[in-house]
Design a protein around this motif. Structure first.
Motif, mmCIF file in Angstrom:
data_model
loop_
_atom_site.group_PDB
_atom_site.id
_atom_site.type_symbol
_atom_site.label_atom_id
_atom_site.label_comp_id
_atom_site.label_asym_id
_atom_site.label_seq_id
_atom_site.Cartn_x
_atom_site.Cartn_y
_atom_site.Cartn_z
ATOM 1 N N LEU A 36 -49.533 66.177 -16.023
ATOM 2 C CA LEU A 36 -49.989 64.848 -16.437
ATOM 3 C C LEU A 36 -51.226 64.951 -17.320
ATOM 4 O O LEU A 36 -51.309 64.301 -18.380
ATOM 5 N N ALA A 40 -51.336 64.006 -21.290
ATOM 6 C CA ALA A 40 -52.294 62.990 -21.732
ATOM 7 C C ALA A 40 -53.171 63.515 -22.853
ATOM 8 O O ALA A 40 -53.410 62.823 -23.858
ATOM 9 N N GLY A 44 -53.054 62.164 -26.648
ATOM 10 C CA GLY A 44 -54.291 61.638 -27.217
ATOM 11 C C GLY A 44 -54.646 62.297 -28.526
ATOM 12 O O GLY A 44 -55.061 61.628 -29.484
ATOM 13 N N ALA A 232 -57.836 63.753 -18.673
ATOM 14 C CA ALA A 232 -56.677 62.868 -18.770
ATOM 15 C C ALA A 232 -57.092 61.485 -19.261
ATOM 16 O O ALA A 232 -56.401 60.868 -20.080
ATOM 17 N N GLY A 235 -57.635 61.521 -22.919
ATOM 18 C CA GLY A 235 -56.353 61.600 -23.607
ATOM 19 C C GLY A 235 -55.635 60.262 -23.648
ATOM 20 O O GLY A 235 -55.153 59.829 -24.703
ATOM 21 N N VAL A 236 -55.559 59.601 -22.495
ATOM 22 C CA VAL A 236 -54.913 58.287 -22.444
ATOM 23 C C VAL A 236 -55.675 57.287 -23.302
ATOM 24 O O VAL A 236 -55.080 56.442 -23.984
ATOM 25 N N ILE A 329 -59.199 53.221 -17.014
ATOM 26 C CA ILE A 329 -58.270 54.359 -17.039
ATOM 27 C C ILE A 329 -58.807 55.517 -16.200
ATOM 28 O O ILE A 329 -58.115 56.066 -15.346
ATOM 29 N N LEU A 333 -57.395 56.976 -12.572
ATOM 30 C CA LEU A 333 -56.952 58.364 -12.444
ATOM 31 C C LEU A 333 -57.709 59.084 -11.326
ATOM 32 O O LEU A 333 -57.130 59.889 -10.592
#
Length: 757
Positions: A36, A40, A44, A232, A235-236, A329, A333
């Motif tokens: 994951l 991500a 990104g 992550a 990235g998201v 976000i 996470l």
């Protein structure tokens, strides 16, 4: 894990089932989490450039009209030429005039690098405009064509020539400041700040966790979860940022919040799991109880943070939208990882989580015990709640009083960064010699004939009025941009101070209405940095109350649902407001009044960054729930077991002191790192957050909360009477005590362990 333990874990509330599944399939969960994070990060990076933020109000309309033209942008740069001590007039000085000529000749010789270049030596008009009022500075101004990538290449060549001119004319000061040079300086400083924060936060956090746990493996687990959640999250954010604008500040905020909550959530869970194992329970039962207690507290805290942050969307300002989505976000996470990856890692490691113990720390830190110090403080407070609570209340109110004198503003590019950066120093000097030159207002004109002469009369009238105004500069330029006309008007002042705001008001309300009085079919809007910041503050002022109301109502509802205790929820909210108010008061004293300038190395611009108080309120209101939810959970557990309200407070505060103090130290350390960065907004954010967490973890947690709960007594919890105690399975002793470990100490830990889980 036995078949019986697996079956038990598979039943019960969703959170326990999730934790149980993760514990039974640790490799799948850990590999899935790593995948994951990798996906991500890759998405990104591949997302490309993000959506652009748009200013609020009228400035946003001007900005949007320019963007709608979809034409290649151009950038204005200025080179200031003067004697180093400004002890010579520009005109008549052979050295200064030859410097200007040499520079203009070199730039004109660069093919395609500029579309327009003007110097004080061109004619009478440019001489009047490009020589400072005191006659000691000259300005060479030019336009660099875009698009951005091409403009950067041209700028690099021009910068080389500027440096060469400086070397060839050592008796003159040559300094460049403009659209590209200042923006590049800000972006570079932001990137370096983020890199420095990343570089410092990881080792500092690791050192604190090693001291907390006394074992390298146990310390590495929360750090792994926090770091991967941040990766992550970034990235998201890169992917979501193509739709929802997020400026460069958001990445730093994601790092700041992600490291803090990621470590805190893991720490809460890990410490509870170690307590349960030390008390004699097997691995499956320890994870189950940790999920029911600390896991529940983490989820409630995370939901509160997310809902608080969602309130920022009500401001309807791009800056807040980006901050809200970025922090939502990373917090989501972190919560997800703490109830899936963390149990999986603990299940996989087993007792090896305590491996690699640190000498002098490993033995004492392996298990969590009740804090004698905080228990004694809580005991004293519960015996005299009015006295101690009153003193603490007066102290926080006194700290919060300066917040009522807070002046919201925004540091310009020249105020945000230190003058040790060449472009910033050049901008300051240019601003001093040519007020408004570095940050002019942009009047965007559209409508029939806007670029074919219909606005010429208005532009001339604008120049005539500016020539007789103390607030507007007369270096006015008008250039077509697609189907609209862009007029640059210098404003007096530093760009964000009262003088600049007054100049903007004069331009909007007096000068432009007169200049365009005899035109028809034309519309205009005033943009630029000064206008954008002023309109941001105006919109924010009208919507702040809605954001605050949203956060308070939703937080109250979440706490009532979590504890079914409205009085406790109300007390928690009041205490949070006090801590936040005190932190903002210290920010005002330290930054607006400049009392921390010498220590932190900044120059006060006489205000507080306009987005900071609301953002601090929202994020701190959510983060402070970490401690309140965790402590209140322990107090309620004790009360539900049959202890008196005061005893429950003392034992709850004492048993949670170790983990709460450790979590607070981690947060304070991460936030304090931001106080060392170059941008003044980062310094304010770091100091404000660190102070608020410090107050919350000491004065609020140790004094005001125990005093309040003591005064409320059973009324704090008992809406329907004391609940029946929940029976817990008896702890087992199989494989729970390592050879040589002190059985007596473990028994004492088990005796202090809380109960309604």
């Amino acid at each position: 894990m036995s078949r019986k333990a697996s079956s038990t874990t598979a039943k019960g509330p969703l959170l326990e089932r999730m934790v149980g599944w993760s514990a039974r399939h640790p490799k799948k969960v850990i590999v899935g989490w790593i995948l994951l994070v990798a996906v991500a990060v890759l998405l990104g990076d591949a997302a490309g450039s993000g959506a652009k933020t748009t200013d609020a109000g009228e400035a946003g309309r001007a900005q949007s009209m320019i963007r709608e033209q979809k034409v290649t942008s151009s950038y204005t740069e200025n080179v200031l030429i003067e004697a180093p001590g400004r002890d010579k007039p520009f005109l008549g000085s052979a050295e200064l005039e030859s410097t200007a000529k040499d520079l203009s000749d070199r730039i004109r010789a660069l093919p395609g690098a500029t579309t327009e270049i003007v110097t004080p030596l061109d004619n009478e008009r440019t001489r009047a405009v490009l020589v400072s009022e005191d006659g000691k500075s000259g300005l060479v101004s030019f336009t660099i064509p875009g698009p951005g990538a091409e403009a950067d290449k041209h700028f690099a060549k021009i910068k080389t020539e500027v440096e060469a001119v400086q070397a060839a004319h050592p008796d003159a000061r040559v300094a460049m400041a403009g659209d590209i040079s200042l923006t590049s300086a800000v972006d570079k400083a932001a990137d370096e700040d983020l890199a420095q924060a990343e570089l410092l936060s990881l080792p500092v956090t690791l050192i604190i966790l090693v001291v907390v746990f006394g074992a390298l493996i146990a310390a590495a687990v929360p750090l792994f979860l926090a770091a991967t959640a941040v990766l992550a999250g970034l990235g998201v954010l890169g992917l979501v940022g193509t739709v929802i604008p997020a400026n460069s500040t958001v990445s730093s905020v994601v790092l700041l919040i992600g490291m803090a909550v990621g470590v805190d959530y893991s720490l809460f869970y890990l410490r509870r799991e170690r307590e349960e194992r030390a008390a004699g329970r097997d691995a499956a039962e320890a994870l189950k109880i940790s999920a029911r207690t600390s896991g529940h507290a983490v989820v409630v805290s995370g939901i509160t943070v997310v809902l608080s942050l969602a309130g920022l969307f009500l401001a309807q300002i791009d800056t807040f939208n980006g901050m809200a989505i970025g922090t939502i976000i990373v917090v989501s996470l972190a919560v997800l990882g703490s109830v899936t990856v963390l149990p999986a890692m603990l299940s996989l490691l087993g007792r090896r989580v305590d491996a690699l113990r640190v000498p002098f720390l490993g033995r004492s830190r392996t298990t969590a015990t009740t804090s004698r110090g905080w228990s004694a403080i809580a005991g004293g407070v519960t015996r005299h709640p009015v006295v101690f609570g009153g003193i603490a209340l007066i102290a926080l109110v006194a700290l919060a009083l300066p917040a009522f004198g807070m002046k919201l503003s925004e540091p310009g590019q020249l105020d945000s960064l230190p003058r040790s950066i060449p472009a910033v120093d050049a901008g300051v000097r240019l601003q001093q010699a040519f007020p408004g030159g570095a940050d002019p207002a942009q009047v965007v004109v559209w409508g029939t004939g806007a670029t074919t002469g219909a606005a010429d009369q208005a532009v001339e009238e604008l120049r005539r009025q500016a020539a007789t105004s103390d607030l507007l500069g007369d270096q006015i330029s008008a250039n077509p941009v697609g189907d609209v006309l862009s007029i640059k008007v210098p404003l007096a002042g530093g760009g964000t101070d009262d003088t600049s705001v007054e100049a903007l008001r004069t331009l909007r309300e007096d000068v432009l209405p007169q200049a365009f009085a005899n035109t028809s079919g034309l519309e205009y809007a005033v943009g630029g940095r000064t206008a954008g910041l002023h309109d941001f503050a105006t919109v924010l002022e009208t919507r702040t109350i809605w954001v605050i109301g949203f956060v308070l109502v939703l937080s109250f509802i979440v706490l009532v649902i979590a504890f079914r205790a409205p009085l406790v929820a109300a007390v928690s909210m009041v205490l949070n407001l006090l801590a936040i108010g005190a932190a903002i008061g210290i920010v005002v004293l330290g930054f607006q009044n400049g009392n921390l300038a010498g220590l932190l190395g900044f120059s006060s611009f006489g205000g507080v960054v306009n987005w900071l108080p609301l953002f601090m309120f929202v994020i701190l209101f959510g983060l402070s729930m970490d401690y309140h939810v965790f402590i209140l959970s322990r107090v309620r557990e004790r009360w539900a077991r049959g202890e008196s309200a005061k005893d429950a407070v003392v034992h709850g505060v004492g048993s949670s002191a170790g983990v709460v103090t450790s979590a607070a130290v981690v947060m304070i350390a991460v936030f304090a790192i931001f106080a060392t960065l170059s941008g003044i907004e980062y310094k304010m954010l770091g100091v404000g957050m660190a102070v608020a967490i410090g107050i919350d973890a000491t004065i609020v947690r140790g004094v005001l909360l125990p005093a309040s709960l003591s005064l409320l007594g059973d009324r704090a919890w008992a809406l329907r009477g004391r609940p029946a105690p929940v029976a817990e399975p008896e702890p087992t002793t199989e494989n729970t005590i390592e050879p040589g470990e002190d059985v007596k100490v473990l028994s004492q830990v088990g005796a202090t362990e809380e109960g309604t889980r």
